[in-house]
Structure formats: structure tokens, C-alpha cells
Design a protein around this motif. Structure first.
Motif, PDB file in Angstrom:
ATOM      1  N   ASP A 120      -5.629  69.804   1.018  1.00 23.78           N
ATOM      2  CA  ASP A 120      -5.511  68.466   1.590  1.00 23.78           C
ATOM      3  C   ASP A 120      -6.337  67.508   0.738  1.00 23.78           C
ATOM      4  N   ASP A 121      -5.647  66.721  -0.076  1.00 26.93           N
ATOM      5  CA  ASP A 121      -6.296  65.821  -1.040  1.00 26.93           C
ATOM      6  C   ASP A 121      -6.297  64.404  -0.464  1.00 26.93           C
ATOM      7  N   TYR A 122      -6.961  64.220   0.663  1.00 28.47           N
ATOM      8  CA  TYR A 122      -6.711  63.055   1.507  1.00 28.47           C
ATOM      9  C   TYR A 122      -7.278  61.736   0.988  1.00 28.47           C
ATOM     10  N   ASP A 123      -8.449  61.704   0.350  1.00 25.46           N
ATOM     11  CA  ASP A 123      -8.965  60.422  -0.154  1.00 25.46           C
ATOM     12  C   ASP A 123      -9.807  60.608  -1.413  1.00 25.46           C
ATOM     13  N   SER A 124      -9.413  61.534  -2.259  1.00 24.97           N
ATOM     14  CA  SER A 124     -10.217  61.890  -3.431  1.00 24.97           C
ATOM     15  C   SER A 124     -10.312  60.759  -4.449  1.00 24.97           C
TER      16      SER A 124
ATOM     17  N   THR B 102      -1.545  61.811   0.741  1.00 25.98           N
ATOM     18  CA  THR B 102      -1.041  60.801   1.658  1.00 25.98           C
ATOM     19  C   THR B 102      -1.307  59.407   1.116  1.00 25.98           C
ATOM     20  N   PHE B 103      -0.418  58.475   1.455  1.00 24.54           N
ATOM     21  CA  PHE B 103      -0.615  57.067   1.123  1.00 24.54           C
ATOM     22  C   PHE B 103      -1.177  56.290   2.300  1.00 24.54           C
ATOM     23  N   SER B 104      -1.353  56.952   3.438  1.00 26.77           N
ATOM     24  CA  SER B 104      -1.892  56.268   4.611  1.00 26.77           C
ATOM     25  C   SER B 104      -3.346  55.863   4.404  1.00 26.77           C
ATOM     26  N   LYS B 105      -4.119  56.667   3.684  1.00 25.56           N
ATOM     27  CA  LYS B 105      -5.512  56.326   3.404  1.00 25.56           C
ATOM     28  C   LYS B 105      -5.614  55.333   2.254  1.00 25.56           C
ATOM     29  N   LEU B 106      -4.729  55.440   1.267  1.00 22.48           N
ATOM     30  CA  LEU B 106      -4.829  54.616   0.073  1.00 22.48           C
ATOM     31  C   LEU B 106      -4.224  53.231   0.265  1.00 22.48           C
ATOM     32  N   LEU B 107      -3.233  53.089   1.157  1.00 24.07           N
ATOM     33  CA  LEU B 107      -2.575  51.798   1.365  1.00 24.07           C
ATOM     34  C   LEU B 107      -2.821  51.303   2.789  1.00 24.07           C
ATOM     35  N   PHE B 108      -2.074  51.825   3.757  1.00 29.59           N
ATOM     36  CA  PHE B 108      -2.286  51.451   5.158  1.00 29.59           C
ATOM     37  C   PHE B 108      -1.667  52.545   6.024  1.00 29.59           C
ATOM     38  N   PRO B 109      -2.236  52.815   7.209  1.00 33.20           N
ATOM     39  CA  PRO B 109      -1.803  53.971   8.009  1.00 33.20           C
ATOM     40  C   PRO B 109      -0.332  53.958   8.400  1.00 33.20           C
ATOM     41  N   SER B 110       0.224  52.786   8.722  1.00 34.66           N
ATOM     42  CA  SER B 110       1.589  52.775   9.248  1.00 34.66           C
ATOM     43  C   SER B 110       2.656  52.969   8.183  1.00 34.66           C
ATOM     44  N   ILE B 111       2.294  53.117   6.921  1.00 39.70           N
ATOM     45  CA  ILE B 111       3.308  53.390   5.914  1.00 39.70           C
ATOM     46  C   ILE B 111       3.955  54.753   6.147  1.00 39.70           C
ATOM     47  N   ARG B 112       3.206  55.706   6.709  1.00 44.29           N
ATOM     48  CA  ARG B 112       3.729  57.020   7.076  1.00 44.29           C
ATOM     49  C   ARG B 112       4.492  57.685   5.940  1.00 44.29           C
ATOM     50  N   LEU B 113       3.888  57.746   4.780  1.00 51.17           N
ATOM     51  CA  LEU B 113       4.467  58.456   3.638  1.00 51.17           C
ATOM     52  C   LEU B 113       3.417  59.379   3.037  1.00 51.17           C
ATOM     53  N   ALA B 114       3.810  60.608   2.800  1.00 53.32           N
ATOM     54  CA  ALA B 114       2.938  61.610   2.201  1.00 53.32           C
ATOM     55  C   ALA B 114       3.815  62.504   1.333  1.00 53.32           C
ATOM     56  N   TYR B 115       3.201  63.516   0.735  1.00 56.27           N
ATOM     57  CA  TYR B 115       3.982  64.394  -0.145  1.00 56.27           C
ATOM     58  C   TYR B 115       3.320  65.761  -0.236  1.00 56.27           C
ATOM     59  N   LEU B 116       4.136  66.739  -0.596  1.00 60.82           N
ATOM     60  CA  LEU B 116       3.671  68.076  -0.952  1.00 60.82           C
ATOM     61  C   LEU B 116       4.092  68.365  -2.380  1.00 60.82           C
ATOM     62  N   VAL B 117       3.212  69.004  -3.140  1.00 62.13           N
ATOM     63  CA  VAL B 117       3.568  69.592  -4.433  1.00 62.13           C
ATOM     64  C   VAL B 117       3.703  71.083  -4.201  1.00 62.13           C
ATOM     65  N   LEU B 118       4.893  71.610  -4.396  1.00 61.96           N
ATOM     66  CA  LEU B 118       5.219  72.979  -3.979  1.00 61.96           C
ATOM     67  C   LEU B 118       5.424  73.903  -5.171  1.00 61.96           C
ATOM     68  N   PRO B 119       5.054  75.189  -5.001  1.00 64.25           N
ATOM     69  CA  PRO B 119       5.494  76.188  -5.982  1.00 64.25           C
ATOM     70  C   PRO B 119       7.019  76.226  -6.025  1.00 64.25           C
ATOM     71  N   ALA B 120       7.559  76.552  -7.169  1.00 65.81           N
ATOM     72  CA  ALA B 120       9.012  76.501  -7.350  1.00 65.81           C
ATOM     73  C   ALA B 120       9.753  77.366  -6.332  1.00 65.81           C
TER      74      ALA B 120
END
Length: 498
Positions: free
Chosen positions: A312-316, A343-361
């Protein structure tokens, strides 16, 4: 044969008074619709003419005509030449209407029902969700943690990018889109991760979601069978702990110190755990970084046991003393076992509700199919706007500006603590983030929390992050509060605790 009864004639039904701030047209429409659904205007009832209704309620005739027209278009009324306007015999959405009637008319006599005793509901009943429903808060009182300064976000620029996406030539963005995320946004995220987090990954391996919580939920559903074990940091993020608890797996609390999660202790407690939830770049809530030795040990454990690591790389990005340290996923040995969540909720604003996973193939296909089944896809319009925001350099400029702003506020917070909290609260060096775990020196945690709440100061007890008891502490935020607010609140804290 008895004479056939004609439908009741409605003269002028009492409709109550309009609420402040509600337009007269909206009030009249809702009052008539409520009367229809509640049975006060039964099927076949004849309504007065718009002229008579307008004169009685002292409305413009156009207001009455507009309300009638809306009810006609929605199927509640029927107008025929010679018979006037009447309530329809069959109302639209019968099931919805029945529910509306229950809520509005007979809710006071409805027999309460007990929720079914399903495992999920039973486990939910055992916790107090961190994301419990609560009224919208227009302003946050110092020193509420885990929040950024939304007032500093470039709203005008964001609005401009939205308008560009809504041009007539781009309206396909309003349709359904790729369940894995818009390709243009995945490309933008991949480019950002390569520069800011040291993670080299093809855009196709990125899955766009609504939140990190959704990503962790997918991992628990797809990677942790039955009642298998999952490592959880202690202290650690309560939202992750509660999600693990309600999922039905076995949570194993692994202690954390200044160098992050104690991997050796995790191996001793649960060597065959299927998943480990960690915050290696800035441990939540203590703030330390996972040491290089423990990073290697963690990756070695995952490789040996076929387990996975949820990073969880939440606000690095908000690191003040040096450049942000690379993500755990950037290490060569991490490619097959580490799932990076951002997540972009910490970097921009909470209600944007956009995040991502980087997954093994090897996980990409199953995770994408599961995400499509559960939520179709994240908001396409917001994805497109965010992609432009990143590609045009606005995201990088915003993060750099906020990093500088939060660093100044962290310094102001520390200096105010030195001036006012001697002997009461010890504030460690603030190296990163938007909040800090502070040590209480004399007052108990429960007593301090109650006193500060009464004084209008919001904090979170450190105990709310812990399973095993630790020294008393408070988690306090500084990012949304300017220097004046920090100084005034620091004085209030001192008065309350002394």
C-alpha cells in the motif's frame, strides 16, 4: 344492478407548505407525486385544472402547468380531451412505488426485521467500520489526520480539462470503457511510476480501480482461499484490518518497530500465510520505512512460500527530508510476488475515487475479470481528465507544490509543539506524510482524547490502530491547516491537557 361508482372528484387537496430553498414547481410536483403514491390521490382521481390549482395555492399558472407536465411525462397522470387530468390506473415502477409508500406512509407501523445471519453480516456486526456513514463535513477541525488540503487543488484547471473532454467530438467517453482502465490513463500511470517510484512496468499490467480498499478486497477474494492466514501490521491501517476481518480469513498481527514490519516474527507466527499487507515506504501510522534487510527478507519469504505482498503506497510522494524512496515493487525480485497499490485520493482529492494496482503478469486476467464483474469499470470521464492532468505536467507540478506546502506546515506543527506541549506531547521528527504519531507523556490516551474533543480538537487515539497495547499516543494531522490555525489549535491543546 347497483349503479357504477364514478371515480372520486378531487377538489383542492391539502399539500402542506414548501420547504425553504425548494422551488415552487419542485414542491408542487413532489407534493402531488407523494399524494399519488401514498393513496391520497387514488387511481382515476380527477385533478383540478391548472388554473384552479394555481389560484388556490397562489402560484403562477405556468408553475402548475410545468408540475402537471412532468407528472404526465413520467406516467403518473393521464390527460384526455373531455375528461380532464386524472391519476393513471397503473403507476410507473410499481415495485419502487411500493417501497416509496412503505417509507413515507406506513413506516411508523412497519414491523422491524432482523438482518439475516450470514457470515459477512455477523462479522460486520462485530466491528465499527472506519468508513461508517456520517454527515458531510464542510471543514475539518485541527488536528484531524489522513487529510490533505483540498483548498489548494487547482479546481479551475480541473474544470477546464473536464470541459475539453465533454466536447462533441469526444462524447464516446460517456460510454462504457475497458474494465482494466482507459489505456491513456494506464500509460500515464506507467510513466509516472517509472520516474517517481522506480517501477518499470508495461501499462497493460496496471488495473485502474475505485480505491485501494477495492484492490485489497480483490486480493483477499482471489488469492487467499478459505481460512488461510494473512499478515497485518500492528499497529496498522484500520481500514485494511477491518476488511481482512470481514473477509473470513485468519488475520495474523505482526509487530512493527522503527524499521517497519518485523519479518522474522511474521515467519515465526505464520510462515504459510498467503498474503502480507504492508506499508513499506511510510508505515501507517508510525511513519518509519521498511529497512533494506527486511525488504529482502520479505521478498525471500514470499518467493519460498508462493505468497503475495500487498504494498500500500498511499502517500509516499510527500517526503520532506530527501527524495521519495523507491517502492518495494521496484526491486527485481518483486515482480512475481508484489502487488503495488496506489491512490489519487491522497494526492489530489478524496472524491476522485481512482486508484490502481500493478499486478504480476499471471494475475492480470483473473483480476481484470473479477473487477469487471464487481464494478464494470471506474469512472471513465474522471480517468480521461486525470490522464490529461498527468500528461500535461499538472500532476507533477501539483505534487511538488503540495510537498513544499506540507513540509512548511510540518515544520510549523513541530515548532508549535515545542512552544506549547513541553511535558505533555512528544512529537517525533516529521520526515514525510500528512500526519504524525505523537507520544503522550502524562495524560492517558482516553482522557486526552475526551478532553481534546471537548475543546474542539480532532485527533485519533493510537490505540485505534493497534491490536497489542502500546505506549499512549495520538495520531495528529497537519497538512490541511495553515500556520495560524496550527498555532491557535496548539494553544487549545495545551490548555485542554493541562
Amino acid at each position: 344492478m347497483p349503479p357504477r361508482k364514478s371515480p372520486p372528484q378531487v377538489v383542492l387537496l391539502p399539500l402542506g407548505q414548501p420547504e425553504p430553498g425548494v422551488s415552487l414547481q419542485r414542491w408542487l410536483y413532489e407534493a402531488l407525486r407523494s399524494a399519488i403514491l401514498g393513496g391520497r390521490l387514488p387511481a382515476g382521481s380527477k385533478l383540478p385544472s391548472t388554473r384552479a390549482l394555481a389560484e388556490h395555492y397562489k402560484l403562477a399558472r405556468g408553475t402548475a402547468q410545468a408540475a402537471y407536465q412532468q407528472l404526465l411525462s413520467e406516467g403518473y397522470l393521464d390527460a384526455q380531451t373531455g375528461s380532464g387530468t386524472r391519476v393513471c390506473a397503473v403507476l410507473p415502477d410499481a415495485t419502487l412505488n411500493a417501497g416509496y409508500v412503505r417509507r413515507k406512509v406506513v413506516a411508523q407501523v412497519d414491523t422491524p426485521r432482523t438482518p439475516p445471519a450470514t457470515p459477512w453480516i455477523e462479522r460486520l456486526d462485530a466491528i465499527t467500520p472506519i468508513f461508517a456513514r456520517r454527515p458531510m463535513v464542510l471543514g475539518l477541525r485541527p488536528f484531524f489526520p489522513h487529510r490533505g488540503d483540498t483548498q489548494a487543488f487547482p479546481v479551475d484547471l480541473w474544470r477546464k480539462l473536464h470541459i475539453q473532454q465533454l466536447r462533441a467530438s469526444r462524447l464516446s467517453i460517456l460510454l462504457d470503457s475497458d474494465p482494466g482502465g482507459l489505456p491513456v490513463l494506464r500509460e500515464a500511470i506507467a510513466g509516472y511510476l517509472a520516474i517517481a517510484r522506480g517501477v518499470q512496468v508495461p501499462a497493460e499490467r496496471i488495473l485502474v480501480l475505485n480505491s485501494v480498499q477495492q484492490g485489497l478486497d480483490l486480493c483477499l477474494r482471489l488469492l487467499v482461499p478459505g481460512e488461510s492466514q494473512v499478515w497485518m501490521e500492528d499497529p496498522g491501517y484500520p481500514g485494511a484490518r477491518q476488511l481482512i476481518d470481514v473477509s473470513g480469513v485468519q488475520r495474523v498481527d505482526v509487530p512493527v518497530d522503527a524499521f517497519g514490519i518485523q519479518v522474522e516474527e511474521g515467519v515465526r507466527l505464520a510462515p504459510n500465510a498467503r498474503l502480507a499487507y504492508i506499508t513499506p515506504s511510510r508505515q501507517a501510522p508510525l511513519g518509519g520505512e521498511l529497512s533494506p534487510a527486511r525488504r529482502l527478507a520479505l521478498l525471500q519469504w514470499a518467493a519460498q512460500h508462493g505468497s503475495y505482498i500487498f504494498e500500500d503506497d498511499y502517500d509516499s510522494e510527500y517526503r520532506f527530508v530527501a527524495k521519495p524512496i523507491p517502492a518495494l515493487r521496484s526491486m527485481p525480485a518483486a515482480e512475481q510476488s508484489v502487488i503495488l497499490a496506489g491512490t489519487f485520493s491522497k494526492l489530489l482529492f478524496p472524491s476522485i475515487r481512482l486508484a490502481y494496482l500493478v499486478l504480476p503478469a499471471h494475475l492480470l486476467e483473473s483480476f481484470t475479470r473479477a473487477a469487471a464483474l464487481m464494478s464494470r469499470h471506474a469512472n471513465s470521464l474522471s480517468q480521461a481528465v486525470l490522464a490529461d492532468f498527468i500528461d500535461e505536467g499538472h500532476f507533477d507540478r501539483h505534487v511538488r507544490r503540495m510537498r513544499k506546502l506540507y513540509a512548511a506546515r510540518a515544520e510549523a506543527f513541530s515548532e508549535a509543539a515545542q512552544r506549547h506541549w513541553q511535558g505533555l506531547i512528544e512529537v517525533p521528527e516529521i520526515r514525510a506524510g500528512m500526519d504524525i504519531a505523537c507520544n503522550l507523556l502524562e495524560v492517558s490516551e482516553q482522557d486526552a482524547f475526551a478532553r481534546l474533543q471537548a475543546a474542539g480538537i480532532d485527533v485519533l487515539p493510537l490505540a485505534s490502530y493497534c491490536v497489542k497495547a502500546r505506549a499512549a499516543g495520538l495520531v495528529m494531522g497537519f497538512a490541511p491547516y495553515d500556520e495560524r490555525a496550527v498555532e491557535d489549535a496548539a494553544k487549545a491543546v495545551a490548555v485542554a491537557l493541562r
